[in-house]
Design a protein around this motif. Structure first.
Motif, PDB file in Angstrom:
ATOM      1  N   ASN A  82     -10.501   4.042 -12.389  1.00 40.24           N
ATOM      2  CA  ASN A  82      -9.932   4.318 -11.064  1.00 40.24           C
ATOM      3  C   ASN A  82      -9.467   3.031 -10.409  1.00 40.24           C
ATOM      4  O   ASN A  82     -10.208   2.051 -10.332  1.00 40.24           O
ATOM      5  CB  ASN A  82     -10.989   5.001 -10.210  1.00 40.24           C
ATOM      6  CG  ASN A  82     -10.403   5.559  -8.948  1.00 40.24           C
ATOM      7  OD1 ASN A  82      -9.671   4.873  -8.244  1.00 40.24           O
ATOM      8  ND2 ASN A  82     -10.702   6.802  -8.664  1.00 40.24           N
ATOM      9  N   GLU A  83      -8.210   3.032  -9.926  1.00 40.22           N
ATOM     10  CA  GLU A  83      -7.639   1.800  -9.386  1.00 40.22           C
ATOM     11  C   GLU A  83      -8.349   1.343  -8.112  1.00 40.22           C
ATOM     12  O   GLU A  83      -8.351   0.154  -7.799  1.00 40.22           O
ATOM     13  CB  GLU A  83      -6.127   1.964  -9.157  1.00 40.22           C
ATOM     14  CG  GLU A  83      -5.712   2.748  -7.922  1.00 40.22           C
ATOM     15  CD  GLU A  83      -5.742   4.260  -8.134  1.00 40.22           C
ATOM     16  OE1 GLU A  83      -6.274   4.702  -9.168  1.00 40.22           O
ATOM     17  OE2 GLU A  83      -5.254   4.991  -7.249  1.00 40.22           O
ATOM     18  N   VAL A  84      -8.978   2.253  -7.414  1.00 43.22           N
ATOM     19  CA  VAL A  84      -9.690   1.858  -6.191  1.00 43.22           C
ATOM     20  C   VAL A  84     -10.866   0.956  -6.552  1.00 43.22           C
ATOM     21  O   VAL A  84     -11.085  -0.098  -5.958  1.00 43.22           O
ATOM     22  CB  VAL A  84     -10.175   3.109  -5.427  1.00 43.22           C
ATOM     23  CG1 VAL A  84     -11.077   2.706  -4.279  1.00 43.22           C
ATOM     24  CG2 VAL A  84      -8.986   3.890  -4.911  1.00 43.22           C
ATOM     25  N   LYS A 119      -6.073   1.222 -15.211  1.00 42.46           N
ATOM     26  CA  LYS A 119      -5.851   2.624 -14.862  1.00 42.46           C
ATOM     27  C   LYS A 119      -5.071   3.340 -15.974  1.00 42.46           C
ATOM     28  O   LYS A 119      -5.430   4.436 -16.397  1.00 42.46           O
ATOM     29  CB  LYS A 119      -5.062   2.693 -13.551  1.00 42.46           C
ATOM     30  CG  LYS A 119      -4.459   4.030 -13.228  1.00 42.46           C
ATOM     31  CD  LYS A 119      -5.406   4.862 -12.425  1.00 42.46           C
ATOM     32  CE  LYS A 119      -4.762   6.184 -12.022  1.00 42.46           C
ATOM     33  NZ  LYS A 119      -5.686   6.994 -11.245  1.00 42.46           N
ATOM     34  N   ILE A 176     -11.073  -3.015  -5.610  1.00 46.25           N
ATOM     35  CA  ILE A 176     -12.113  -3.527  -4.699  1.00 46.25           C
ATOM     36  C   ILE A 176     -12.818  -4.715  -5.340  1.00 46.25           C
ATOM     37  O   ILE A 176     -13.047  -5.750  -4.716  1.00 46.25           O
ATOM     38  CB  ILE A 176     -13.125  -2.417  -4.350  1.00 46.25           C
ATOM     39  CG1 ILE A 176     -12.475  -1.412  -3.401  1.00 46.25           C
ATOM     40  CG2 ILE A 176     -14.371  -3.010  -3.695  1.00 46.25           C
ATOM     41  CD1 ILE A 176     -13.366  -0.255  -3.032  1.00 46.25           C
ATOM     42  N   VAL A 206       0.837  -1.203   0.000  1.00 45.06           N
ATOM     43  CA  VAL A 206       0.000   0.000   0.000  1.00 45.06           C
ATOM     44  C   VAL A 206       0.873   1.254   0.000  1.00 45.06           C
ATOM     45  O   VAL A 206       0.619   2.202  -0.739  1.00 45.06           O
ATOM     46  CB  VAL A 206      -0.938  -0.010   1.229  1.00 45.06           C
ATOM     47  CG1 VAL A 206      -1.774   1.252   1.267  1.00 45.06           C
ATOM     48  CG2 VAL A 206      -1.826  -1.243   1.215  1.00 45.06           C
ATOM     49  N   ILE A 229      -3.134  -1.130   4.956  1.00 46.20           N
ATOM     50  CA  ILE A 229      -3.448   0.293   4.814  1.00 46.20           C
ATOM     51  C   ILE A 229      -3.087   1.021   6.109  1.00 46.20           C
ATOM     52  O   ILE A 229      -2.460   2.077   6.088  1.00 46.20           O
ATOM     53  CB  ILE A 229      -4.939   0.490   4.468  1.00 46.20           C
ATOM     54  CG1 ILE A 229      -5.240  -0.187   3.129  1.00 46.20           C
ATOM     55  CG2 ILE A 229      -5.294   1.966   4.404  1.00 46.20           C
ATOM     56  CD1 ILE A 229      -6.705  -0.189   2.749  1.00 46.20           C
ATOM     57  N   SER A 268      -5.301  -4.116 -12.390  1.00 46.31           N
ATOM     58  CA  SER A 268      -5.710  -2.757 -11.986  1.00 46.31           C
ATOM     59  C   SER A 268      -4.842  -1.719 -12.671  1.00 46.31           C
ATOM     60  O   SER A 268      -5.329  -0.669 -13.100  1.00 46.31           O
ATOM     61  CB  SER A 268      -5.575  -2.584 -10.476  1.00 46.31           C
ATOM     62  OG  SER A 268      -6.435  -3.441  -9.801  1.00 46.31           O
ATOM     63  N   PHE A 319      -3.662   4.338  -4.994  1.00 48.33           N
ATOM     64  CA  PHE A 319      -4.188   3.788  -3.751  1.00 48.33           C
ATOM     65  C   PHE A 319      -4.487   2.307  -3.985  1.00 48.33           C
ATOM     66  O   PHE A 319      -5.440   1.971  -4.666  1.00 48.33           O
ATOM     67  CB  PHE A 319      -5.447   4.549  -3.328  1.00 48.33           C
ATOM     68  CG  PHE A 319      -5.994   4.108  -1.991  1.00 48.33           C
ATOM     69  CD1 PHE A 319      -5.223   3.385  -1.087  1.00 48.33           C
ATOM     70  CD2 PHE A 319      -7.289   4.438  -1.631  1.00 48.33           C
ATOM     71  CE1 PHE A 319      -5.729   2.995   0.138  1.00 48.33           C
ATOM     72  CE2 PHE A 319      -7.807   4.052  -0.400  1.00 48.33           C
ATOM     73  CZ  PHE A 319      -7.019   3.325   0.479  1.00 48.33           C
ATOM     74  N   ASN A 320      -3.627   1.467  -3.440  1.00 47.57           N
ATOM     75  CA  ASN A 320      -3.827   0.034  -3.638  1.00 47.57           C
ATOM     76  C   ASN A 320      -4.689  -0.526  -2.513  1.00 47.57           C
ATOM     77  O   ASN A 320      -4.193  -0.995  -1.501  1.00 47.57           O
ATOM     78  CB  ASN A 320      -2.478  -0.686  -3.676  1.00 47.57           C
ATOM     79  CG  ASN A 320      -2.660  -2.184  -3.882  1.00 47.57           C
ATOM     80  OD1 ASN A 320      -3.682  -2.615  -4.418  1.00 47.57           O
ATOM     81  ND2 ASN A 320      -1.686  -2.959  -3.454  1.00 47.57           N
ATOM     82  N   ILE A 321      -6.002  -0.486  -2.734  1.00 41.27           N
ATOM     83  CA  ILE A 321      -6.897  -1.035  -1.722  1.00 41.27           C
ATOM     84  C   ILE A 321      -7.074  -2.534  -1.998  1.00 41.27           C
ATOM     85  O   ILE A 321      -7.760  -3.241  -1.274  1.00 41.27           O
ATOM     86  CB  ILE A 321      -8.248  -0.279  -1.742  1.00 41.27           C
ATOM     87  CG1 ILE A 321      -8.939  -0.419  -0.383  1.00 41.27           C
ATOM     88  CG2 ILE A 321      -9.136  -0.737  -2.870  1.00 41.27           C
ATOM     89  CD1 ILE A 321     -10.117   0.491  -0.228  1.00 41.27           C
TER      90      ILE A 321
END
Lengths: 363, 508
Positions: free
Chosen positions: A149-151, A143, A155, A81, A291, A139, A90-92
């Motif tokens: 969006n990478e988020v 992107k 997810i 993260v 995170i 992802s 943001f690597n969620i």
């Protein structure tokens, strides 16, 4: 002295410590309130002592060994993260990359017995890195080339990964042993650490994780590759203007982040922790711990080593706390407050600067 | 004498900077009061305090002799203060009338009543010679017209203290003249105007008094009639400034770049934003592409510099077609680009100065070995650049560029772009938002480059810059070249006619 205090790095450490203090104080308040309702509870400050030292509750080095063991996966997801943060992403999705990485590692170590058992763990780790990287790559590509969006994509991939693994887990399990784990010989070696720390789960994973953290630090801060990735992250347009391939940069950043989380998965699933894949369909919590770890460590790979140790110790203190009569969940609340506080670290830093400049002005 | 606005001892502090330091500003009723200062001098902050957007640490505001507590724009409105922002606050798919009444709609039985509003708008338009068509969509009218709608909005709300924040930045010379007329009209009807600007000509043309701010402090308030442009600029910058550009006639040499039939697709609509543009750039000349903002110059530059793909045409640079070449190819072949938007393209604001100065050269042997950055060389290089280009910042080569002033950010970009010793320098609005001192420096540098036998392609909206710096002017209007003129043989007014599309001729 003033120069030392105005140093950005020093301020960051101060801010993180302030966040931790704030979280602990908040925890004491909760403990204090709840002590009225729990008859056999000990004093709140005793409980705080338990929390702070709880991770080391075993005599000798055993407690330390346990913390070392439990911090390596969240150190790696934290790096995942944090690395993404540093490169503007943001690597969620660390949770999904983690579970895929862990599954591939377990699969290799159980099924690929044509490789000598004592080397199998290395292949397993490589497999985990590649598999986690591929999840991150998806992802990253979305992107970079489709501006997704990478988020959002991460997810979704968390759920896709989780369900994929829970469906595929039957490949490695057999009827008699549904919670089959990799054979002890094929696990990450302990090199005698288990004896030193008196705890059979302590192995060299912590050293691998710390080594990787240092490696990531060097890549980010010392190489042209890191310079390019950070330029893409901080300002994609300027990177493109300077002739850097911004799409490649974003794709690679996400892939590396995924690989780090995948490696974290291997640290759990081919070790003596003998965690089994959850069929209850819950997202791997290590990804989200990552995170917290990254935020508390201010995304600095070296800071993340310490924040991972701290969070691991705190999590480890839960059981000890419940023995002193309090609810184990208080630790979770404290962790959450610390994370919130460190997310506000900018405000903390600003206040610190104001405080010190005012003091300086008076002199 | 009673003042309509008195700002007394206003102090506004932002972390690390005092934006307004004990400023006392008094504005008389019925005057045009100019507020002059460099970028970052605190003009906008001061007006934001008056308009209720910022709360000052110290000081008080008196309106018409009484103390006023203004905490938000609605309060300001109640005291009769209105503002025309630099970027208009209009709803583009609403009509003029709908925009004017927005927020102060007349409602009867729960439905809008437009008839009365329309009458009032038309009355106001006639009284102040605004020539407004209430039913036109904002998106269909010119920028100058949009500004009049903003003015009308203030009049509709019966504001009598009007703040204009750099109103002429987006206008043609003709539109600027019109605006000046309207401002005088407003004064004659008893309004009071505060006019924020850094253009001395405009102050001389309309303002009665002028207050000069420098680095957050009020330097002086003087009568415009009794002061010269030179004295004003000296007060603004703090030293003597050369307002005229000194240069010898150009000696153009061979063609270095030939653009032929270049077209660019617009990102916003299906049409071409640049349509069949052809021109040549020679060594030893400053070729300027002049035009009003939004007429395709941005996309044209994106095409030449490789930030966006061409939809047609060729760019021959030293005999090679650049159309399919990368940005890296261009910078390795000595094309430099000072971008229009220094925050979007020019700098990685979170990198420090040294890191920004190697943005296109970090991969060269000087700055890396086996992929590892050579920090000693990087910081040595930065220190040299800082000295050579006089880049000022808080902590030298380690300063984060975000914290640097606009002028010094631009100097950093200039330093980096000149460091590769370009053969073709593309400078897009290189002086936008800079103060007189920095403008002087950048103009001097462009001319030095020309005299050293380099080609300079200047894209500018600033008429005075176009006229004084360039050797040859191409005018772009709606994506097409509509005129090629010699700056020594044309007046600003005539150039304005080309820029607004009222005059055009075929360009070879």
């Amino acid at each position: 002295m003033k120069k030392f205090l105005m140093n950005a790095g020093v301020q960051k450490i101060f801010a993180a410590l302030l966040a931790i203090l704030f979280g602990l104080a908040f925890g004491v308040v909760i403990l204090f309130i709840s002590s009225f309702f729990i008859s056999k509870a000990s004093y709140p400050l005793d409980a705080l002592y338990t929390i702070v030292t709880g991770g080391l509750r075993f005599s000798g080095l055993k407690g330390l060994g346990i913390i070392m063991r439990f911090m390596s996966p969240i150190l790696l997801t934290g790096l995942s993260v944090g690395f993404a943060f540093k490169t503007g992403l943001f690597n969620i999705g660390a949770s999904g990359q983690f579970v895929i990485g862990g599954f591939v590692a377990a699969y290799i170590c159980i099924k690929w017995t044509f490789i000598p058992l004592e080397y199998l763990w290395i292949v397993g780790i490589l497999g985990a890195v590649i598999a986690g990287g591929i999840v991150g790559l998806i992802s990253g590509l979305l992107k970079a080339y489709r501006n997704v969006n990478e988020v959002i994509s991460a997810i979704m991939l968390n759920y896709i990964s989780m369900i994929t693994v829970s469906n595929l887990v039957s490949i490695i399990a057999d009827k008699n042993n549904p919670s089959r784990t990799s054979p002890p010989l094929s696990r990450i070696p302990t090199l005698g650490l288990d004896k030193i720390f008196g705890n059979n789960t302590t192995d060299i994973s912590i050293f691998i994780a710390i080594l990787v953290a240092i490696l990531i630090y060097i890549i980010l801060e010392r190489t042209t590759f890191g310079y390019e990735l950070k330029a893409c992250g901080y300002n994609r347009n300027a990177a493109r203007y300077a002739g850097i391939n911004d799409r490649l940069g974003i794709t690679l950043s996400m892939t590396i982040a995924g690989a780090l989380a995948g490696l974290g998965g291997a640290m759990v699933y081919i070790s003596s922790i003998t965690k089994v894949f959850d069929s209850l369909l819950t997202l791997a919590p290590e990804g989200f711990d990552g995170i917290s770890v990254a935020l508390l460590g201010m995304s600095n790979p070296l800071g993340i080593i310490f924040s991972a140790a701290f969070i691991a110790a705190l999590k480890n203190a839960g059981p000890a706390l419940s023995r002193s009569g309090f609810n184990e969940e208080v630790v979770k609340i404290m962790t959450a407050v610390i994370i919130y506080a460190s997310a506000f670290s900018l405000i903390f830093r600003e206040k610190l600067v104001q405080f010190f400049t005012k003091k300086g002005a008076k002199k | 004498m009673e003042y309509v606005i008195e700002l007394r001892n206003i102090t506004k502090v932002f972390p690390g900077i005092i934006a307004n330091d004990d400023i006392t500003l008094k504005v008389k009723k019925g005057e045009i009061h100019a507020l002059l200062g460099e970028n970052g001098a605190g003009k906008s902050t001061l007006m934001s305090v008056l308009f209720g957007l910022y709360k000052p640490e110290k000081g008080s505001i008196y309106i018409k002799g009484k103390e006023a507590h203004i905490t938000n724009p609605n309060d300001a409105n109640r005291y009769g203060i209105g503002m025309v922002h630099q970027h208009f606050k209009l709803v583009h798919n609403f009509t003029v009338l709908e925009n004017v009444i927005l927020g102060v709609e007349t409602v009867k039985n729960g439905t809008l009543v437009m008839a009365e509003a329309r009458r009032k708008v038309l009355d106001l338009s006639k009284r102040y010679n605004l020539f407004i068509e209430p039913d036109h969509l904002i998106s269909d009218i010119s920028v100058g017209m949009q500004q009049r709608v903003e003015i009308l909005k203030m009049l509709y709300k019966n504001n009598d203290i009007l703040i204009f924040d750099e109103p002429t930045a987006v206008l043609t010379p003709q539109e600027i003249d019109e605006l000046m007329k309207i401002m005088k009209e407003l004064i004659s009807e008893g309004k009071t105007i505060i006019f924020i600007t850094h253009k001395l000509n405009e102050i001389k043309a309309v303002a009665d008094r002028v207050s000069i701010l420098r680095k957050g402090k009020l330097i002086d308030t003087v009568d415009v009639a009794s002061s010269t442009k030179e004295s004003l600029s000296e007060m603004m910058v703090g030293r003597k400034v050369l307002l005229e550009v000194n240069k010898t006639p150009a000696e153009p040499k061979e063609v270095i770049m030939e653009v032929s039939h270049l077209s660019m697709k617009s990102k916003h609509h299906g049409k071409d934003s640049v349509n069949d543009v052809s021109f040549k750039v020679r060594r030893g000349e400053i070729l300027c592409i002049a035009g009003i903002e939004g007429n395709g110059q941005t996309d044209l530059v994106y095409g030449i510099t490789g930030l966006q793909k061409l939809s047609g045409g060729k760019i021959l640079y030293k005999g090679v077609d650049l159309a399919t070449k990368s940005i890296r190819y261009r910078s390795l072949n000595k094309i430099s680009h000072i971008p229009e938007d220094r925050h979007k393209h020019g700098l990685v604001l979170d990198y420090n100065l040294a890191e920004n100065l190697i943005l296109q050269t970090y991969f060269t042997d000087k700055f890396q070995k086996f992929g590892f950055l050579n920090f000693k060389n990087i910081y040595d290089h930065a220190d040299k650049m800082i000295q050579r280009f006089d880049i000022r910042s808080g902590s030298g080569s380690h300063s984060v560029t975000r914290s640097m002033s606009g002028g010094n950010q631009q100097k950093a970009i200039l330093a980096r772009e000149l460091d590769i010793n370009p053969d073709l320098l593309i400078a897009v609005q290189p002086t936008r938002g800079l103060d007189v001192g920095a403008i002087e420096y950048i103009h001097k540098t462009l001319i030095e480059q020309r005299d050293a036998g380099k080609a300079v392609l200047l894209v500018s909206l600033e008429l005075s810059e176009v006229m004084s710096v360039s050797d040859r002017i191409l005018v772009i209007y709606e994506g097409e070249l509509v005129g090629e003129v010699d700056p020594t043989k044309i007046t600003q007014q005539e150039l304005g006619l080309y820029m607004s599309g009222s005059k055009r001729e075929k360009v070879e």
